[in-house]
Motif scaffolding. Structure first.
Motif, mmCIF file in Angstrom:
data_model
loop_
_atom_site.group_PDB
_atom_site.id
_atom_site.type_symbol
_atom_site.label_atom_id
_atom_site.label_comp_id
_atom_site.label_asym_id
_atom_site.label_seq_id
_atom_site.Cartn_x
_atom_site.Cartn_y
_atom_site.Cartn_z
ATOM 1 N N MET A 159 0.852 -1.178 0.000
ATOM 2 C CA MET A 159 0.000 0.000 0.000
ATOM 3 C C MET A 159 0.895 1.238 0.000
ATOM 4 S SD MET A 159 -2.778 1.215 2.911
ATOM 5 C CE MET A 159 -3.708 -0.280 2.774
ATOM 6 N N PRO A 160 0.618 2.168 -0.899
ATOM 7 C CA PRO A 160 1.404 3.412 -0.932
ATOM 8 C C PRO A 160 1.301 4.180 0.388
ATOM 9 C CG PRO A 160 0.112 3.183 -2.934
ATOM 10 C CD PRO A 160 -0.342 2.097 -1.998
ATOM 11 N N GLN A 161 2.342 4.916 0.682
ATOM 12 C CA GLN A 161 2.432 5.618 1.959
ATOM 13 C C GLN A 161 1.275 6.582 2.189
ATOM 14 O OE1 GLN A 161 6.018 7.828 2.674
ATOM 15 N NE2 GLN A 161 5.279 8.646 4.590
ATOM 16 N N HIS A 162 0.839 7.312 1.163
ATOM 17 C CA HIS A 162 -0.219 8.304 1.385
ATOM 18 C C HIS A 162 -1.542 7.649 1.788
ATOM 19 C CE1 HIS A 162 -0.302 7.478 -2.980
ATOM 20 N NE2 HIS A 162 -1.597 7.670 -2.893
ATOM 21 N N TYR A 163 -1.789 6.425 1.349
ATOM 22 C CA TYR A 163 -2.982 5.693 1.806
ATOM 23 C C TYR A 163 -2.772 5.159 3.215
ATOM 24 C CZ TYR A 163 -4.564 5.652 -3.064
ATOM 25 O OH TYR A 163 -4.973 6.012 -4.320
ATOM 26 N N ARG A 164 -1.621 4.579 3.457
ATOM 27 C CA ARG A 164 -1.301 4.005 4.767
ATOM 28 C C ARG A 164 -1.358 5.072 5.855
ATOM 29 N NH1 ARG A 164 2.928 1.463 3.137
ATOM 30 N NH2 ARG A 164 4.413 3.109 3.582
ATOM 31 N N GLU A 165 -0.834 6.236 5.536
ATOM 32 C CA GLU A 165 -0.782 7.350 6.485
ATOM 33 C C GLU A 165 -2.177 7.749 6.968
ATOM 34 O OE1 GLU A 165 2.077 11.076 6.255
ATOM 35 O OE2 GLU A 165 0.471 11.237 4.772
ATOM 36 N N VAL A 166 -3.096 7.980 6.036
ATOM 37 C CA VAL A 166 -4.449 8.401 6.440
ATOM 38 C C VAL A 166 -5.219 7.260 7.090
ATOM 39 C CG1 VAL A 166 -4.609 10.271 4.759
ATOM 40 C CG2 VAL A 166 -5.492 8.034 4.157
ATOM 41 N N LEU A 167 -4.985 6.036 6.648
ATOM 42 C CA LEU A 167 -5.662 4.894 7.259
ATOM 43 C C LEU A 167 -5.287 4.780 8.729
ATOM 44 C CD1 LEU A 167 -7.516 2.447 6.531
ATOM 45 C CD2 LEU A 167 -5.417 1.118 6.384
ATOM 46 N N ILE A 168 -4.024 4.906 9.038
ATOM 47 C CA ILE A 168 -3.566 4.821 10.425
ATOM 48 C C ILE A 168 -4.124 5.979 11.252
ATOM 49 C CG2 ILE A 168 -1.537 4.988 11.934
ATOM 50 C CD1 ILE A 168 -0.039 3.379 9.720
ATOM 51 N N LEU A 169 -4.041 7.189 10.712
ATOM 52 C CA LEU A 169 -4.509 8.350 11.465
ATOM 53 C C LEU A 169 -6.008 8.307 11.737
ATOM 54 C CD1 LEU A 169 -2.395 11.148 9.752
ATOM 55 C CD2 LEU A 169 -2.235 10.424 12.138
ATOM 56 N N VAL A 170 -6.794 7.992 10.716
ATOM 57 C CA VAL A 170 -8.251 8.058 10.854
ATOM 58 C C VAL A 170 -8.823 6.793 11.494
ATOM 59 C CG1 VAL A 170 -10.437 8.229 9.578
ATOM 60 C CG2 VAL A 170 -8.499 9.665 8.934
ATOM 61 N N VAL A 171 -8.454 5.637 10.967
ATOM 62 C CA VAL A 171 -9.079 4.394 11.421
ATOM 63 C C VAL A 171 -8.457 3.881 12.715
ATOM 64 C CG1 VAL A 171 -9.582 2.002 10.785
ATOM 65 C CG2 VAL A 171 -9.756 3.802 9.075
ATOM 66 N N VAL A 172 -7.142 3.854 12.783
ATOM 67 C CA VAL A 172 -6.480 3.265 13.948
ATOM 68 C C VAL A 172 -6.424 4.246 15.119
ATOM 69 C CG1 VAL A 172 -4.335 2.235 14.797
ATOM 70 C CG2 VAL A 172 -5.128 1.714 12.474
ATOM 71 N N LEU A 173 -5.987 5.469 14.856
ATOM 72 C CA LEU A 173 -5.807 6.438 15.935
ATOM 73 C C LEU A 173 -7.049 7.283 16.218
ATOM 74 C CD1 LEU A 173 -2.171 7.623 15.128
ATOM 75 C CD2 LEU A 173 -2.925 5.908 16.788
ATOM 76 N N GLY A 174 -8.023 7.256 15.330
ATOM 77 C CA GLY A 174 -9.275 7.970 15.555
ATOM 78 C C GLY A 174 -9.227 9.468 15.304
ATOM 79 N N ALA A 175 -8.250 9.928 14.547
ATOM 80 C CA ALA A 175 -8.177 11.353 14.219
ATOM 81 C C ALA A 175 -9.323 11.716 13.269
ATOM 82 C CB ALA A 175 -6.836 11.676 13.569
ATOM 83 N N SER A 176 -9.784 12.932 13.348
ATOM 84 C CA SER A 176 -10.832 13.383 12.431
ATOM 85 C C SER A 176 -10.230 13.608 11.049
ATOM 86 C CB SER A 176 -11.455 14.681 12.942
ATOM 87 O OG SER A 176 -10.528 15.745 12.820
ATOM 88 N N CYS A 177 -11.095 13.681 10.065
ATOM 89 C CA CYS A 177 -10.622 13.950 8.704
ATOM 90 C C CYS A 177 -9.989 15.336 8.628
ATOM 91 C CB CYS A 177 -11.769 13.818 7.706
ATOM 92 S SG CYS A 177 -12.303 12.117 7.468
ATOM 93 N N GLU A 178 -10.522 16.272 9.393
ATOM 94 C CA GLU A 178 -9.975 17.631 9.409
ATOM 95 C C GLU A 178 -8.569 17.654 10.011
ATOM 96 O OE1 GLU A 178 -13.040 16.787 10.443
ATOM 97 O OE2 GLU A 178 -14.274 17.773 8.943
ATOM 98 N N GLU A 179 -8.396 16.949 11.129
ATOM 99 C CA GLU A 179 -7.075 16.860 11.761
ATOM 100 C C GLU A 179 -6.071 16.184 10.825
ATOM 101 O OE1 GLU A 179 -8.170 16.293 16.476
ATOM 102 O OE2 GLU A 179 -8.334 14.555 15.151
#
Length: 53
Positions: free
Chosen positions: A1-21
């Motif tokens: 998986m490319p880094q830009h997908y992995r990065e947002v997946l971890i932030l939003v799904v795993v860590l629970g960050a908002s889309c805005e954050e």
């Protein structure tokens, strides 16, 4: 998986960050974050295979 997908997946799904954050952290638009999360989830499903879900 490319880094830009992995990065947002971890932030939003795993860590629970908002889309805005996440957009702020990744220096991109909120819509871009949302589309990357969707694509990243699709990539995970494909990697796991249909039987895993």
């Amino acid at each position: 998986m490319p880094q830009h997908y992995r990065e947002v997946l971890i932030l939003v799904v795993v860590l629970g960050a908002s889309c805005e954050e996440t957009a702020s952290l990744c220096n991109c638009a909120v819509g871009t974050v949302k589309s990357r999360v969707i694509r990243a989830r699709q990539l995970v499903k494909e990697a796991l295979g249909a039987d895993a879900l």
